[in-house]
Design a protein around this motif. Sequence first.
Motif, PDB file in Angstrom:
ATOM      1  N   GLU A   1      55.210  75.714  33.428  1.00  0.00           N
ATOM      2  CA  GLU A   1      55.695  76.541  34.531  1.00  0.00           C
ATOM      3  C   GLU A   1      55.440  78.007  34.190  1.00  0.00           C
ATOM      4  OE1 GLU A   1      57.462  75.760  37.513  1.00  0.00           O
ATOM      5  OE2 GLU A   1      56.702  73.754  37.106  1.00  0.00           O
ATOM      6  N   PRO A   2      55.309  78.848  35.210  1.00  0.00           N
ATOM      7  CA  PRO A   2      55.205  80.285  34.926  1.00  0.00           C
ATOM      8  C   PRO A   2      56.479  80.775  34.232  1.00  0.00           C
ATOM      9  CG  PRO A   2      54.642  79.810  37.212  1.00  0.00           C
ATOM     10  CD  PRO A   2      55.204  78.555  36.624  1.00  0.00           C
ATOM     11  N   PRO A   3      56.411  81.913  33.554  1.00  0.00           N
ATOM     12  CA  PRO A   3      57.618  82.472  32.925  1.00  0.00           C
ATOM     13  C   PRO A   3      58.746  82.628  33.948  1.00  0.00           C
ATOM     14  CG  PRO A   3      55.668  83.685  32.254  1.00  0.00           C
ATOM     15  CD  PRO A   3      55.235  82.733  33.329  1.00  0.00           C
ATOM     16  N   VAL A   4      59.970  82.533  33.476  1.00  0.00           N
ATOM     17  CA  VAL A   4      61.136  82.606  34.352  1.00  0.00           C
ATOM     18  C   VAL A   4      61.135  83.895  35.174  1.00  0.00           C
ATOM     19  CG1 VAL A   4      63.667  82.720  34.406  1.00  0.00           C
ATOM     20  CG2 VAL A   4      62.517  81.073  32.921  1.00  0.00           C
ATOM     21  N   ALA A   5      60.782  85.013  34.564  1.00  0.00           N
ATOM     22  CA  ALA A   5      60.758  86.293  35.298  1.00  0.00           C
ATOM     23  C   ALA A   5      59.771  86.224  36.462  1.00  0.00           C
ATOM     24  CB  ALA A   5      60.400  87.437  34.361  1.00  0.00           C
ATOM     25  N   VAL A   6      58.641  85.580  36.258  1.00  0.00           N
ATOM     26  CA  VAL A   6      57.640  85.427  37.324  1.00  0.00           C
ATOM     27  C   VAL A   6      58.199  84.528  38.425  1.00  0.00           C
ATOM     28  CG1 VAL A   6      55.346  84.521  37.879  1.00  0.00           C
ATOM     29  CG2 VAL A   6      55.704  85.836  35.774  1.00  0.00           C
ATOM     30  N   GLN A   7      58.830  83.429  38.037  1.00  0.00           N
ATOM     31  CA  GLN A   7      59.423  82.528  39.029  1.00  0.00           C
ATOM     32  C   GLN A   7      60.452  83.262  39.884  1.00  0.00           C
ATOM     33  OE1 GLN A   7      60.635  78.601  37.547  1.00  0.00           O
ATOM     34  NE2 GLN A   7      59.379  78.998  35.735  1.00  0.00           N
ATOM     35  N   ARG A   8      61.249  84.119  39.246  1.00  0.00           N
ATOM     36  CA  ARG A   8      62.266  84.876  39.996  1.00  0.00           C
ATOM     37  C   ARG A   8      61.621  85.866  40.963  1.00  0.00           C
ATOM     38  NH1 ARG A   8      65.914  85.920  34.810  1.00  0.00           N
ATOM     39  NH2 ARG A   8      67.091  83.981  34.843  1.00  0.00           N
ATOM     40  N   GLU A   9      60.611  86.581  40.488  1.00  0.00           N
ATOM     41  CA  GLU A   9      59.951  87.560  41.362  1.00  0.00           C
ATOM     42  C   GLU A   9      59.242  86.879  42.524  1.00  0.00           C
ATOM     43  OE1 GLU A   9      59.113  91.279  38.293  1.00  0.00           O
ATOM     44  OE2 GLU A   9      57.486  89.847  38.649  1.00  0.00           O
ATOM     45  N   VAL A  10      58.561  85.780  42.251  1.00  0.00           N
ATOM     46  CA  VAL A  10      57.863  85.066  43.326  1.00  0.00           C
ATOM     47  C   VAL A  10      58.878  84.524  44.328  1.00  0.00           C
ATOM     48  CG1 VAL A  10      56.448  83.049  43.894  1.00  0.00           C
ATOM     49  CG2 VAL A  10      55.801  84.535  41.982  1.00  0.00           C
ATOM     50  N   SER A  11      59.975  83.973  43.832  1.00  0.00           N
ATOM     51  CA  SER A  11      61.027  83.482  44.722  1.00  0.00           C
ATOM     52  C   SER A  11      61.569  84.615  45.591  1.00  0.00           C
ATOM     53  CB  SER A  11      62.148  82.862  43.897  1.00  0.00           C
ATOM     54  OG  SER A  11      63.170  82.385  44.732  1.00  0.00           O
ATOM     55  N   PHE A  12      61.778  85.781  44.982  1.00  0.00           N
ATOM     56  CA  PHE A  12      62.234  86.942  45.746  1.00  0.00           C
ATOM     57  C   PHE A  12      61.222  87.295  46.841  1.00  0.00           C
ATOM     58  CE2 PHE A  12      62.034  91.419  46.691  1.00  0.00           C
ATOM     59  CZ  PHE A  12      63.329  91.693  47.089  1.00  0.00           C
ATOM     60  N   LEU A  13      59.930  87.360  46.463  1.00  0.00           N
ATOM     61  CA  LEU A  13      58.903  87.730  47.444  1.00  0.00           C
ATOM     62  C   LEU A  13      58.795  86.703  48.566  1.00  0.00           C
ATOM     63  CD1 LEU A  13      56.075  89.166  45.159  1.00  0.00           C
ATOM     64  CD2 LEU A  13      57.643  90.435  46.648  1.00  0.00           C
TER      65      LEU A  13
END
Length: 122
Positions: free
Chosen positions: A22-34
């Motif tokens: 999976e992508p890094p957690v920070a990336v998952q959070r940013e993508v989810s936000f976007l």
Amino acid sequence: MHNRSLTLTLLALGAVGAAQAEPPVAVQREVSFLLGYVEGSGCGFQRNGTWYTSREAQAHLRDKYQYLVRQDLIASTEHFIERAATESSLSGSPYQVKCGSGPTITSRQWLSSELEQLRARP
């Protein structure tokens, strides 16, 4: 018969080991936000000459993101924007966004600007 079972077990274990990260957690959070930002924007999204609602755009971008994650092609939020949210994979035509009476801009500009604002927040 025992050798066949062992072979199938080893193949199954190999398939599990080959699973993509999976992508890094920070990336998952940013993508989810976007993705939430897209859906909640109420803006129109043009893809291949047709305008879609923000909800339809979010669903399309989410599906592309999930596909790219399975291919291990998302290591940063910028990868998400570039590879999933910038242009049609079929035609290469850029995605366009129009919010209210504002100008039509590329989705790359729109999402990159929002990502920059997100990262600037405390």
